[in-house]
Design a protein around this motif. Sequence first.
Motif, PDB file in Angstrom:
ATOM      1  N   LYS A 215       0.860  -1.090   0.025  1.00  0.00           N
ATOM      2  CA  LYS A 215      -0.021  -0.199   0.161  1.00  0.00           C
ATOM      3  C   LYS A 215       0.699   1.256   0.248  1.00  0.00           C
ATOM      4  N   THR A 216       2.018   1.138   0.784  1.00  0.00           N
ATOM      5  CA  THR A 216       2.784   2.650   0.650  1.00  0.00           C
ATOM      6  C   THR A 216       3.734   2.642  -0.768  1.00  0.00           C
ATOM      7  N   GLY A 217       3.805   1.552  -1.385  1.00  0.00           N
ATOM      8  CA  GLY A 217       4.363   1.600  -2.675  1.00  0.00           C
ATOM      9  C   GLY A 217       5.515   2.188  -2.997  1.00  0.00           C
ATOM     10  N   HIS A 218       6.272   2.451  -1.645  1.00  0.00           N
ATOM     11  CA  HIS A 218       7.585   3.525  -2.083  1.00  0.00           C
ATOM     12  C   HIS A 218       8.626   2.467  -2.544  1.00  0.00           C
ATOM     13  N   SER A 219       8.737   1.231  -2.113  1.00  0.00           N
ATOM     14  CA  SER A 219       9.915   0.197  -2.547  1.00  0.00           C
ATOM     15  C   SER A 219       9.371  -0.879  -3.262  1.00  0.00           C
ATOM     16  N   ILE A 220       8.072  -1.321  -3.146  1.00  0.00           N
ATOM     17  CA  ILE A 220       7.479  -2.663  -3.816  1.00  0.00           C
ATOM     18  C   ILE A 220       6.027  -2.274  -4.231  1.00  0.00           C
ATOM     19  N   ARG A 221       5.570  -3.111  -5.107  1.00  0.00           N
ATOM     20  CA  ARG A 221       4.409  -2.972  -5.717  1.00  0.00           C
ATOM     21  C   ARG A 221       3.983  -4.203  -6.035  1.00  0.00           C
ATOM     22  N   LEU A 222       2.562  -4.495  -6.612  1.00  0.00           N
ATOM     23  CA  LEU A 222       2.224  -5.692  -7.389  1.00  0.00           C
ATOM     24  C   LEU A 222       1.762  -5.302  -8.470  1.00  0.00           C
ATOM     25  N   VAL A 223       2.553  -6.019  -9.515  1.00  0.00           N
ATOM     26  CA  VAL A 223       2.347  -5.787 -10.944  1.00  0.00           C
ATOM     27  C   VAL A 223       1.991  -7.085 -11.541  1.00  0.00           C
ATOM     28  N   ASN A 224       0.743  -7.220 -12.029  1.00  0.00           N
ATOM     29  CA  ASN A 224       0.344  -8.855 -12.899  1.00  0.00           C
ATOM     30  C   ASN A 224       0.454  -9.554 -11.599  1.00  0.00           C
ATOM     31  N   ASN A 225       0.033  -9.188 -10.520  1.00  0.00           N
ATOM     32  CA  ASN A 225       0.044 -10.096  -9.250  1.00  0.00           C
ATOM     33  C   ASN A 225       1.407 -10.749  -8.971  1.00  0.00           C
ATOM     34  N   ARG A 226       2.637 -10.105  -9.240  1.00  0.00           N
ATOM     35  CA  ARG A 226       3.788 -10.365  -8.936  1.00  0.00           C
ATOM     36  C   ARG A 226       4.576  -9.112  -7.986  1.00  0.00           C
ATOM     37  N   VAL A 227       5.441  -9.622  -7.082  1.00  0.00           N
ATOM     38  CA  VAL A 227       6.038  -8.568  -6.249  1.00  0.00           C
ATOM     39  C   VAL A 227       6.959  -8.051  -7.268  1.00  0.00           C
ATOM     40  N   SER A 228       7.018  -6.628  -7.304  1.00  0.00           N
ATOM     41  CA  SER A 228       7.620  -5.754  -8.385  1.00  0.00           C
ATOM     42  C   SER A 228       8.330  -4.613  -7.526  1.00  0.00           C
ATOM     43  N   PRO A 229       9.647  -4.734  -7.182  1.00  0.00           N
ATOM     44  CA  PRO A 229      10.202  -3.491  -6.590  1.00  0.00           C
ATOM     45  C   PRO A 229      10.479  -2.228  -7.763  1.00  0.00           C
ATOM     46  N   THR A 230      10.151  -1.038  -7.150  1.00  0.00           N
ATOM     47  CA  THR A 230      10.190  -0.010  -8.089  1.00  0.00           C
ATOM     48  C   THR A 230      11.504   0.201  -8.531  1.00  0.00           C
ATOM     49  N   ASP A 231      12.729  -0.122  -7.891  1.00  0.00           N
ATOM     50  CA  ASP A 231      13.875   0.040  -8.557  1.00  0.00           C
ATOM     51  C   ASP A 231      14.187  -1.244  -9.618  1.00  0.00           C
ATOM     52  N   SER A 232      14.653  -0.871 -10.722  1.00  0.00           N
ATOM     53  CA  SER A 232      14.718  -1.735 -11.917  1.00  0.00           C
ATOM     54  C   SER A 232      15.697  -3.056 -11.799  1.00  0.00           C
ATOM     55  N   ALA A 233      16.875  -2.522 -11.013  1.00  0.00           N
ATOM     56  CA  ALA A 233      17.963  -3.615 -10.686  1.00  0.00           C
ATOM     57  C   ALA A 233      17.299  -4.677  -9.626  1.00  0.00           C
ATOM     58  N   ALA A 234      16.969  -4.109  -8.694  1.00  0.00           N
ATOM     59  CA  ALA A 234      16.007  -4.841  -7.732  1.00  0.00           C
ATOM     60  C   ALA A 234      14.977  -5.769  -8.154  1.00  0.00           C
ATOM     61  N   ARG A 235      14.351  -5.358  -9.031  1.00  0.00           N
ATOM     62  CA  ARG A 235      13.114  -5.989  -9.831  1.00  0.00           C
ATOM     63  C   ARG A 235      13.793  -7.244 -10.490  1.00  0.00           C
ATOM     64  N   ALA A 236      14.704  -7.109 -11.207  1.00  0.00           N
ATOM     65  CA  ALA A 236      15.593  -8.085 -11.882  1.00  0.00           C
ATOM     66  C   ALA A 236      16.171  -9.047 -11.204  1.00  0.00           C
ATOM     67  N   ALA A 237      16.640  -8.528 -10.059  1.00  0.00           N
ATOM     68  CA  ALA A 237      17.383  -9.703  -9.031  1.00  0.00           C
ATOM     69  C   ALA A 237      16.452 -10.205  -8.289  1.00  0.00           C
ATOM     70  N   LEU A 238      15.231  -9.774  -7.966  1.00  0.00           N
ATOM     71  CA  LEU A 238      14.254 -10.326  -7.146  1.00  0.00           C
ATOM     72  C   LEU A 238      13.619 -11.575  -8.034  1.00  0.00           C
ATOM     73  N   SER A 239      13.330 -11.299  -9.289  1.00  0.00           N
ATOM     74  CA  SER A 239      12.890 -12.293 -10.419  1.00  0.00           C
ATOM     75  C   SER A 239      13.878 -13.279 -10.402  1.00  0.00           C
ATOM     76  N   LYS A 240      15.039 -13.248 -10.523  1.00  0.00           N
ATOM     77  CA  LYS A 240      15.938 -14.286 -10.857  1.00  0.00           C
ATOM     78  C   LYS A 240      15.879 -15.076  -9.252  1.00  0.00           C
ATOM     79  N   ALA A 241      16.098 -14.351  -8.290  1.00  0.00           N
ATOM     80  CA  ALA A 241      16.124 -15.078  -7.145  1.00  0.00           C
ATOM     81  C   ALA A 241      14.868 -16.032  -6.968  1.00  0.00           C
ATOM     82  N   ILE A 242      13.753 -15.803  -7.128  1.00  0.00           N
ATOM     83  CA  ILE A 242      12.379 -16.618  -7.167  1.00  0.00           C
ATOM     84  C   ILE A 242      12.627 -17.619  -8.121  1.00  0.00           C
TER      85      ILE A 242
END
Length: 385
Positions: A215-242
């Motif tokens: 709900k705060t949306g500063h660091s993470i959001r839900l996009v297409n029902n996936r956890v999506s960091p607002t930072d692009s590098a973090a988004r790619a790293a989290l997707s790979k880690a999952i």
Amino acid sequence: MTGLEGVSAQEFSDLICVIYDCALDPQRWAATCRKVADLCESTAGGICVHDLRHAQNDQLFVFGYQPEFLEKLRNHYAESPMAAADIVSNIGDVSALSMERYQLLESRFYLEVLKPFGLVDMIWFPALRTGARMASMHASRSEKAPHYQERDVSLFKLLSPHVCRALAISYVFDIRALRSEMLEKTLDGLVAGVFLTARDGHVVYMNHAAERQIKTGHSIRLVNNRVSPTDSAARAALSKAIEEAARDDADMGVSEHSVAIPDGVGGGYVATLLPVKSGQRRGILAPFAAAVAVFVQDPVQASLMPGEAFARLHGLTGGELRVLLALSQGLDGMEAADMLGISESTIRTHLQHIFSKTGTSRQADLLHLLHNSMPPIHALSTVAH
């Protein structure tokens, strides 16, 4: 009117009702598959789950097939036209092997798998997909009946959206059923956000703290029902880690994945990922259950995760702490081994190390010591939403 020869509006309406009944009681799929097959004059059918990554096929709620055929289909599924079609098909797309593009009669699959068992055609559609797994409904005809015609394809096209929705609803309810009251209360008592995801990263459960973080949306959001960091590098790293944590060969004994999730203004979260083993769960939706637990916490403001301070105090390894927390839930050695995906002997080895490090000799004394070190985390997490 249905527009289908031989199928009345009432008959079709009754079948739709039966399909949605399956959403709440999956065991009804067996009888429902028979009703669908009867409407398209089929001798066999059912629902199957395909593993597209490993080209494997498991038949569920099937009828009308010889066991030898099902075994041969499983062994030769990778060579079948269905395997290739399911990779490129959209959910709900209807196909029949007799369609011109499959060149059925010239295929080795027909000559070596279908024909020896008297089967002349199959009709199907993919109904539920997560990651590399897909559930499909299908029906088959024997040599006593002709190939499927446009009327049969039209019937399946009318039924497919309802079957897809029913399976999707059943999937959601199955995920909710996995959560015991104790587990849900424990997760909602954490200050850290907890996201349980399927193999493809889709979120199947969030605790209260995770909902607040979204709900705060500063660091993470839900996009297409996936956890999506607002930072692009973090988004790619989290997707790979999952993706890595969800692999079938993910090792529960190795160090967990950690990903930094900045908020762009000097703060943010740290995400820790752990594989989730499904143990002995079975059923049509078992392949779609949670595969990864993602713990998201603010390293500055959040209190320690349960047991973390205890582990630091006594020098426990990550593997030893996970065993201790499993035992603290009231599980015995066999149940803890099943939940963590390790052997009972490994559980006993970890327990002996924990006894040595904590100066205890009995499990009851160890759990009492752990309980006394736990912070009142539920009270901390009930601060205004």
